[in-house]
Design a protein around this motif. Structure first.
Motif, PDB file in Angstrom:
ATOM      1  N   ALA A 206      -2.844  -8.058 -14.678  1.00 57.97           N
ATOM      2  CA  ALA A 206      -2.438  -7.469 -13.392  1.00 57.97           C
ATOM      3  C   ALA A 206      -3.205  -8.110 -12.241  1.00 57.97           C
TER       4      ALA A 206
ATOM      5  N   LEU B 150       2.641  -0.650 -20.262  1.00 59.57           N
ATOM      6  CA  LEU B 150       1.670  -1.408 -19.475  1.00 59.57           C
ATOM      7  C   LEU B 150       0.518  -0.551 -18.974  1.00 59.57           C
ATOM      8  N   LEU B 151       0.538   0.707 -19.303  1.00 62.80           N
ATOM      9  CA  LEU B 151      -0.493   1.639 -18.880  1.00 62.80           C
ATOM     10  C   LEU B 151      -0.661   2.647 -20.004  1.00 62.80           C
TER      11      LEU B 151
ATOM     12  N   ASP C 286       6.706   5.103 -15.005  1.00 60.04           N
ATOM     13  CA  ASP C 286       7.440   3.882 -15.352  1.00 60.04           C
ATOM     14  C   ASP C 286       6.526   2.900 -16.098  1.00 60.04           C
ATOM     15  N   LEU C 287       5.296   2.785 -15.628  1.00 59.11           N
ATOM     16  CA  LEU C 287       4.361   1.861 -16.275  1.00 59.11           C
ATOM     17  C   LEU C 287       3.952   2.370 -17.659  1.00 59.11           C
TER      18      LEU C 287
ATOM     19  N   TYR D  73       6.241  -7.307 -17.879  1.00 62.88           N
ATOM     20  CA  TYR D  73       6.110  -7.290 -16.422  1.00 62.88           C
ATOM     21  C   TYR D  73       7.411  -7.693 -15.748  1.00 62.88           C
TER      22      TYR D  73
ATOM     23  N   LEU E 177       9.998  -4.926 -14.955  1.00 60.25           N
ATOM     24  CA  LEU E 177       9.676  -3.828 -14.048  1.00 60.25           C
ATOM     25  C   LEU E 177      10.486  -3.921 -12.766  1.00 60.25           C
TER      26      LEU E 177
ATOM     27  N   ALA F  86       7.430  -0.705  -9.129  1.00 61.65           N
ATOM     28  CA  ALA F  86       6.535  -0.503 -10.271  1.00 61.65           C
ATOM     29  C   ALA F  86       5.681  -1.737 -10.508  1.00 61.65           C
TER      30      ALA F  86
ATOM     31  N   PHE G  98       1.651  -1.890 -10.498  1.00 63.78           N
ATOM     32  CA  PHE G  98       0.912  -2.490 -11.610  1.00 63.78           C
ATOM     33  C   PHE G  98      -0.126  -3.478 -11.087  1.00 63.78           C
TER      34      PHE G  98
END
Length: 818
Positions: A457, A438-439, A432-433, A388, A391, A395, A399
């Motif tokens: 998140a 993270l995704l 980007d995530l 995190y 980022l 982004a 998130f």
């Protein structure tokens, strides 16, 4: 073999015999007479180690200076001198491999040289080579479980590198192992390196690329560290020369190189071997989509069995097998994430007096779960926070906001609404995530969170957006979901259809199919939004959404949530003080219970709707209440009250000019009239339905899906009437157009009845081939329809065979006679 009283080290014979120069210079064997001079030189220079003497002897027999060997091998002059003079008593395997390559040794001679080195090293609990290397592999885990498919893919690459298949001109294999924080990327790479260590004699090396730190390791610094690990001096060289020396050295090695925790493509691309036998494994939380020609292995959650196996390996006192339900709960609450399971397992292993059920209870609290997943310095929160923190601000905000999506997955438009940005920009942020791990992707061009990442998140949302900011974003998403649901649902209403043009609309709703796809794909999200609206007292919105779903619900009767949708709408209508609207939604609830097989609940809701509609003077809703009551009585075989209710429903629908209700009641009446033996009236009722469907005045009033369903149901019902009268040709005319339509909708029993009834009529008309095809269509449904229907089809086929028995009326049809 003895020369001047000194033993030649074991293996020199093989080493000597296999050493040959392609330029015509003499081999070691051809100038054996120079040995005495060589050995004397060794004494003069301090004797040296056995490996040093071999290197010096081979170099001098080739007529090479130390500088020339340094150029050919990529090993520095100083290092070669240290090796030959014995100052480096235990030279690195990589150094000797490079020297053997520079000297032109074949595989057998190189193996002999390395064997001499191994023989000269002390035997300890840990390899001297491993001790000396700054890129030594860390200790792997002994309780590794699962990842069978991923390991299989990596093993194929390792086997290719180990067997030297790259020598045909292919570049060495590279694997990119990516996945969310805590998915076990490094553990998997270490497992592979340990398993294949015997196949890579030059060793295994791991370099932490520090991809999550503020200043990741640069490619230039990585080159220096790896060359240092291989004992290759490059202090006097520039960056380009060092990189060239790195690739030249890597080309001579057979080793495993793990570039762990990579930041991006630019960081690792220069380090990927171009030739030789090095297997490179890159691990990263990012997908590194820009790397070309690599084998991608993406890690997700473990399976339930793998999660159990991991907990059993960590908590080895029998509790895992003793509490299977608690283990399932712990695994689910950990999201089957390896890091979370390891933390939970370590936590339980250090608290032997705790049951796993107690651990599951501790993890059940969403607000405390991430804090609970810590054991010593091992914390799930820490793994997430590293990603995190890297980022970009936009982004990171996306998130956080995505934690407000109520369903398990989502598309890009809801993300754009939450963040208040354009759709293209939202898609960039989602990418980007994804890259950051993270995704995750979900089928149908959708996205989803890992459960624990969603909790993380949400915690960042509360900390950084505050309650007001989170509430505003949530309200924005809720309004958009419900407004879009209304627009999509109204595509199926005769009085609405296509929504007005809107260039700013985030989803395409240009036809009914697009509307249907959106309603299904986002059903979890708009249903959750409807629940929030109902809880928040947004009653008009709730009833608008439910009303828009009235016609659409006929297309998706299997969804399973229609009773809840219409029940909430009925409650909202009551709160608004509108008895007619409440009656409408109570009738919709009756329909939902009816299609769900909950007939008693359907009757209760229809009775309540009739009372409300009568009190409010709503004729159409009175008609629907009578219709549902009549149909429920029909199903129960209570024919007299069923006939009365359906007759009353038809009268009320005519008064209300409700064509859809009229058709439904007329079709239901066909079945009742046939059972009562009023066959002529049943045929007349069917003709009324056919005429109403064909009337141009009703074209816009009856949606296509309703028109098709009514025609199908009416034809099905009248088929029995014609069969009961022995009107075979009429039965064929009614049933042929609907053959296969029930099957296509997944309704196998009525579909089989159509095939059977049509086959019976065709057989009596002498159309045996088509009749046989109908019977075989029924046999193909065996296992999905009642066995009696399968037996009936076999009997029909037997009757069509030459000399077969006479075709008799099936008991199934005779049972329908009055």
């Amino acid at each position: 073999m003895v020369r001047h009283g000194k033993s030649v080290p074991w293996g020199v014979g093989c080493f000597e015999a296999s050493f040959t120069r392609s330029d015509g210079r003499r081999t070691i064997g051809e100038i054996a007479e120079q040995r005495e001079h060589t050995m004397s030189e060794a004494v003069e220079t301090g004797g040296g180690s056995p490996a040093g003497r071999l290197v010096r002897e081979a170099r001098q027999h080739l007529g090479l200076t130390i500088e020339e060997l340094a150029e050919a091998s990529g090993v520095s002059v100083r290092t070669i001198g240290d090796v030959e003079r014995g100052r480096s008593q235990r030279p690195q395997r990589g150094t000797l491999t490079a020297l053997a390559q520079g000297l032109g040794l074949d595989e057998a001679a190189r193996a002999e040289l390395l064997a001499v080195v191994r023989a000269g090293r002390p035997v300890t609990g840990t390899s001297a080579r491993v001790k000396a290397s700054p890129c030594t592999l860390p200790r792997g885990v002994r309780d590794f479980v699962g990842r069978h498919a991923e390991l299989s893919a990596l093993r194929a690459l390792a086997q290719r590198a180990a067997e030297g298949q790259d020598r045909d001109g292919d570049v060495p294999p590279v694997a990119v192992v990516s996945g969310p924080p805590g998915s076990g990327k490094t553990t998997l790479a270490l497992r592979l390196a340990e398993e294949f260590a015997p196949s890579f004699p030059d060793g295994e090396f791991l370099l932490d690329m520090r991809g999550l730190e503020e200043h990741p390791l640069s490619a230039q610094e990585a080159v220096l560290r790896l060359l240092g690990a291989w004992d290759i001096e490059v202090a006097q060289l520039g960056a380009e020369e060092r990189l060239a020396r790195y690739h030249a050295s890597a080309a001579r090695l057979r080793a495993v190189l793990i570039l762990d925790n990579a930041a991006d493509e630019a960081q690792v691309r220069p380090l990927l071997p171009r030739e030789g036998g090095v297997l490179a494994v890159v691990t990263s939380r990012r997908t590194l989509a820009g790397l070309e020609g690599v084998r991608r292995v993406q890690l997700g959650a473990l399976s339930e069995d793998e999660s159990t196996a991991l907990l059993r390996a960590i908590v080895s006192d029998g509790r895992v097998d003793a509490e299977p339900d608690a283990v399932r709960s712990v695994s689910e609450l950990c999201g089957h994430l390896p890091l979370a399971l390891r933390v939970a397992g370590n936590w339980a292993a250090t608290r032997t007096n705790w049951s796993l059920r107690r651990l599951a209870g501790r993890l059940a609290d969403e607000d405390r779960r991430l804090d609970s997943l810590s054991a010593g310095d091992l914390r799930v929160n820490s793994a997430f926070s590293l990603s995190y923190s890297r980022l970009a601000p936009a982004a990171a905000r996306m998130f956080r906001l995505l934690s407000l999506v109520p369903g398990p997955d989502f598309s890009a438009p809801p993300a754009a609404v939450l963040a208040g940005v354009s759709l293209p920009y939202a898609e960039d942020l989602l990418d980007d995530l994804l890259d950051a791990g993270l995704l995750m992707t979900s089928p149908g061009d959708r996205y989803r969170f890992h459960d624990l990442l969603r909790l993380y998140a949400r915690s960042r949302l509360r900390a950084e957006e505050g309650e007001a900011g989170a509430a505003a974003a949530g309200a924005r998403l809720r309004s958009w979901l419900l407004e879009t649901a209304v627009l999509a649902g109204r595509w199926y209403e005769p009085d609405h259809g296509a929504p007005p043009p809107d260039p700013g609309r985030l989803v395409a709703l240009d036809d009914r199919d697009q509307a249907l796809r959106w309603l299904k794909a986002e059903s979890d999200n708009w249903l959750a939004a409807l629940r929030e609206a109902a809880a928040g007292g947004e009653h008009a919105t709730v009833t608008d959404v439910a009303q828009a779903m009235n016609w659409f619900s006929d297309l998706w009767v299997s969804w399973g949530h229609w009773a809840e949708v219409f029940q909430r709408a009925a409650e909202s209508a009551a709160a608004l003080g509108d008895p007619g609207l409440e009656a409408a939604h109570r009738n919709h609830v009756a329909w939902a219970h009816w299609v769900g097989g909950r007939h008693d609940e359907a009757a209760v809701s229809a009775t309540r709707a009739l009372r409300l509609a009568t009190a409010g003077g709503d004729v159409a809703q009175q008609g629907w209440a009578h219709f549902y009551l009549g149909w429920l009585q029909n199903v129960a075989g209570d024919d007299a009250p069923a006939t009365g209710n359906l007759t009353r429903a038809r009268e009320l629908f005519v008064r209300a000019d409700d064509i859809r209700g009229y058709l439904q009641a007329a079709i239901a009446g066909i079945n009742l009239l046939e059972r009562a033996g009023r066959l002529r009236e049943a045929v007349e009722a069917h003709q009324e339905v056919v005429d109403a469907l064909a009337d141009p005045r009703n074209h816009e009033r009856i949606p296509p899906n309703v028109r098709d369903t009514d025609a199908l149901t009416a034809g099905y019902q009248v088929g029995f009437v014609h069969l009961a009268q022995g009107h075979w040709a009429d039965a064929v005319r009614a049933l042929r157009p609907i053959r296969g339509q029930f099957d296509a909708r997944g309704f196998h029993t009525p579909g089989a009845e159509v095939h059977l009834n049509l086959a019976h009529a065709l057989a009596r008309l002498g159309e045996d081939d088509e009749a046989a095809a109908g019977y075989r269509a029924v046999l193909a449904l065996e296992g999905r329809i009642p066995p009696a229907m399968v037996d009936e089809a076999r009997t029909g086929l037997d009757a069509l065979a030459p000399g077969g028995p006479a075709l008799e009326e099936p008991a199934r049809l005779a049972a329908r006679r009055p």
